[in-house]
Design an enzyme around this catalytic site. Structure first.
Site, PDB file in Angstrom:
ATOM      1  CG  ASP A 141      -2.070   1.064   1.199  1.00  0.00           C
ATOM      2  OD1 ASP A 141      -2.618   1.299   2.102  1.00  0.00           O
ATOM      3  OD2 ASP A 141      -2.381   1.420   0.038  1.00  0.00           O
ATOM      4  CE  LYS A 144      -0.915   3.411  -3.856  1.00  0.00           C
ATOM      5  NZ  LYS A 144      -1.058   2.506  -2.712  1.00  0.00           N
ATOM      6  CG  ASP A 169      -5.541  -0.108  -1.071  1.00  0.00           C
ATOM      7  OD1 ASP A 169      -5.243   0.861  -0.437  1.00  0.00           O
ATOM      8  OD2 ASP A 169      -6.585  -0.539  -1.568  1.00  0.00           O
ATOM      9  CG  ASN A 170      -4.652   2.206  -3.507  1.00  0.00           C
ATOM     10  OD1 ASN A 170      -3.798   2.162  -2.743  1.00  0.00           O
ATOM     11  ND2 ASN A 170      -5.808   2.733  -3.042  1.00  0.00           N
ATOM     12  CD  GLU A 199      -8.468   4.683   0.354  1.00  0.00           C
ATOM     13  OE1 GLU A 199      -8.754   3.705  -0.336  1.00  0.00           O
ATOM     14  OE2 GLU A 199      -7.271   5.361   0.068  1.00  0.00           O
TER      15      GLU A 199
HETATM   16  C1  LIG Z   1      10.419   3.983  -1.524  1.00  0.00           C
HETATM   17  C2  LIG Z   1       9.568   2.777  -0.912  1.00  0.00           C
HETATM   18  C3  LIG Z   1       8.819   3.263   0.328  1.00  0.00           C
HETATM   19  N1  LIG Z   1       9.508   2.697   1.480  1.00  0.00           N
HETATM   20  C4  LIG Z   1       8.726   2.990   2.702  1.00  0.00           C
HETATM   21  N2  LIG Z   1       7.500   3.641   2.777  1.00  0.00           N
HETATM   22  C5  LIG Z   1       7.265   4.364   1.602  1.00  0.00           C
HETATM   23  C6  LIG Z   1       7.722   4.064   0.331  1.00  0.00           C
HETATM   24  N3  LIG Z   1       6.928   4.515  -0.754  1.00  0.00           N
HETATM   25  C7  LIG Z   1       6.127   5.178  -0.061  1.00  0.00           C
HETATM   26  N4  LIG Z   1       6.051   5.082   1.431  1.00  0.00           N
HETATM   27  C8  LIG Z   1       5.266   5.484   2.550  1.00  0.00           C
HETATM   28  O1  LIG Z   1       3.826   4.689   2.020  1.00  0.00           O
HETATM   29  C9  LIG Z   1       2.687   5.519   1.949  1.00  0.00           C
HETATM   30  C10 LIG Z   1       2.483   5.840   0.446  1.00  0.00           C
HETATM   31  C11 LIG Z   1       1.439   5.415   0.200  1.00  0.00           C
HETATM   32  C12 LIG Z   1       0.795   5.769  -1.422  1.00  0.00           C
HETATM   33  N5  LIG Z   1      -0.563   5.696  -1.283  1.00  0.00           N
HETATM   34  C13 LIG Z   1      -1.244   6.473  -2.202  1.00  0.00           C
HETATM   35  O2  LIG Z   1      -0.599   7.386  -3.035  1.00  0.00           O
HETATM   36  C14 LIG Z   1      -2.940   6.010  -2.323  1.00  0.00           C
HETATM   37  C15 LIG Z   1      -3.580   7.189  -3.006  1.00  0.00           C
HETATM   38  C16 LIG Z   1      -4.975   7.009  -3.002  1.00  0.00           C
HETATM   39  C17 LIG Z   1      -5.657   8.051  -3.665  1.00  0.00           C
HETATM   40  C18 LIG Z   1      -5.180   9.466  -3.676  1.00  0.00           C
HETATM   41  C19 LIG Z   1      -5.820  10.368  -4.283  1.00  0.00           C
HETATM   42  C20 LIG Z   1      -7.083   9.937  -5.288  1.00  0.00           C
HETATM   43  F1  LIG Z   1      -7.646  10.972  -5.861  1.00  0.00           F
HETATM   44  C21 LIG Z   1      -7.687   8.660  -5.291  1.00  0.00           C
HETATM   45  C22 LIG Z   1      -6.768   7.763  -4.591  1.00  0.00           C
HETATM   46  C23 LIG Z   1      -5.462   6.001  -2.305  1.00  0.00           C
HETATM   47  C24 LIG Z   1      -4.775   5.018  -1.563  1.00  0.00           C
HETATM   48  O3  LIG Z   1      -5.469   4.013  -0.805  1.00  0.00           O
HETATM   49  C25 LIG Z   1      -3.412   5.198  -1.562  1.00  0.00           C
HETATM   50  O4  LIG Z   1      -2.923   4.316  -1.020  1.00  0.00           O
HETATM   51  C26 LIG Z   1       3.420   6.989   2.664  1.00  0.00           C
HETATM   52  O5  LIG Z   1       3.259   6.698   4.034  1.00  0.00           O
HETATM   53  C27 LIG Z   1       4.687   6.862   2.175  1.00  0.00           C
HETATM   54  O6  LIG Z   1       5.494   7.574   3.152  1.00  0.00           O
HETATM   55 MG   LIG Z   2      -3.896   2.357  -0.419  1.00  0.00          MG
END
Ligand SMILES: CCc1ncnc2c1ncn2[C@@H]1O[C@H](/C=C/CNC(=O)c2cc(-c3ccc(F)cc3)cc(O)c2O)[C@@H](O)[C@H]1O
Ligand SMILES: [Mg+2]
Length: 214
Positions: A141, A144, A169-170, A199
């Site tokens: 999650d 992406k 997810d997603n 969500e």
């Molecule tokens: C480098 C590797 C690596 N290592 C360790 N931690 C990492 C990492 N890369 C990222 N993180 C952390 O993970 C989390 C990011 C999550 C990214 N998730 C979405 O982008 C997302 C977006 C929508 C959505 C947004 C807007 C919309 F309009 C529609 C849908 C819905 C969803 O459920 C979503 O999960 C943050 O805590 C990062 O700090």
């Molecule tokens: Mg998600």
């Protein structure tokens, strides 16, 4: 604004949830995100699917990529059998700090190991640093476009075994097209899509469950 959204989410948990009651923490976050401010937690509808897969797998070793505010870590850890543990990787220090407090409020700190760092740095260190042989369950999650490279890294590091379940997810919104194509075409996975909604919205989304066949 002085406070960040994750800080306001944590405050809602501390105000509305009961300590050591994971379900009240989950409900407090869902209420906050549905009625106050949307946030990218897996949420209640997809969370119900996550729960059913965790219950089916009953993992002793579980990995989460991307903790954000700790919502899915609480959902997963509350269902783990005694002695089982969830390792969750989060590289944003501000999010990691919030997630630690949300996990602690739920009373699940003994079942969750939150590691502050990048998945690419830590996946290769799982064996020597945490004594992990293989993972029974992985929840993806985080960013992406990191789903596919991290899945290949998990394979290369020998952290997947016959029957390991990956749940992503997603896969519709925002989408992870390269990951989906890989797990659906690869002969090493048996993949299945669980249709749901983004969500707290009516937008289409879903989870992809992929079993590693080795
Ligand atoms: C480098 C590797 C690596 N290592 C360790 N931690 C990492 C990492 N890369 C990222 N993180 C952390 O993970 C989390 C990011 C999550 C990214 N998730 C979405 O982008 C997302 C977006 C929508 C959505 C947004 C807007 C919309 F309009 C529609 C849908 C819905 C969803 O459920 C979503 O999960 C943050 O805590 C990062 O700090
Ligand atoms: Mg998600």
């Amino acid at each position: 604004t002085r406070t960040t959204r994750p800080q306001r989410l944590l405050r809602a948990v501390q105000k509305n949830a009961t300590r050591n009651n994971p379900l009240s923490v989950i409900s407090a976050i869902d209420d906050f995100c549905r009625h106050r401010e949307w946030a990218m937690n897996v949420g209640d509808e997809k969370g119900f699917i996550l729960d059913s897969v965790v219950n089916e797998v009953s993992p002793v070793t579980a990995l989460e990529l991307g903790a954000y505010c700790g919502y899915s870590a609480v959902r997963i850890a509350r269902l783990l059998p005694p002695g089982a543990c969830l390792i969750t990787l989060e590289f944003n220090p501000d999010y990691a700090a919030i997630a630690r407090q949300v996990i602690a409020w739920a009373g699940l700190e003994d079942k969750v190991q939150l590691v502050e760092g990048a998945s690419g740095d830590w996946i290769p260190r799982m064996k020597e640093h945490f004594g992990i042989e293989t993972f029974d369950f992985v929840f993806l999650d985080h960013w992406k476009d990191s789903y596919l490279p991290d899945t290949k890294l998990l394979e290369e590091c020998g952290l997947l075994r016959k029957g390991t379940v990956l749940l992503a997810d997603n896969v519709i919104c925002p989408g992870a097209p390269d990951y989906l194509e890989y797990v659906r075409k690869s002969l090493s996975y048996e993949s299945r899509f669980f249709k749901s909604h983004l969500e707290y919205t009516k937008a289409e989304d879903g989870l992809e469950k992929s079993v590693y066949l080795s």
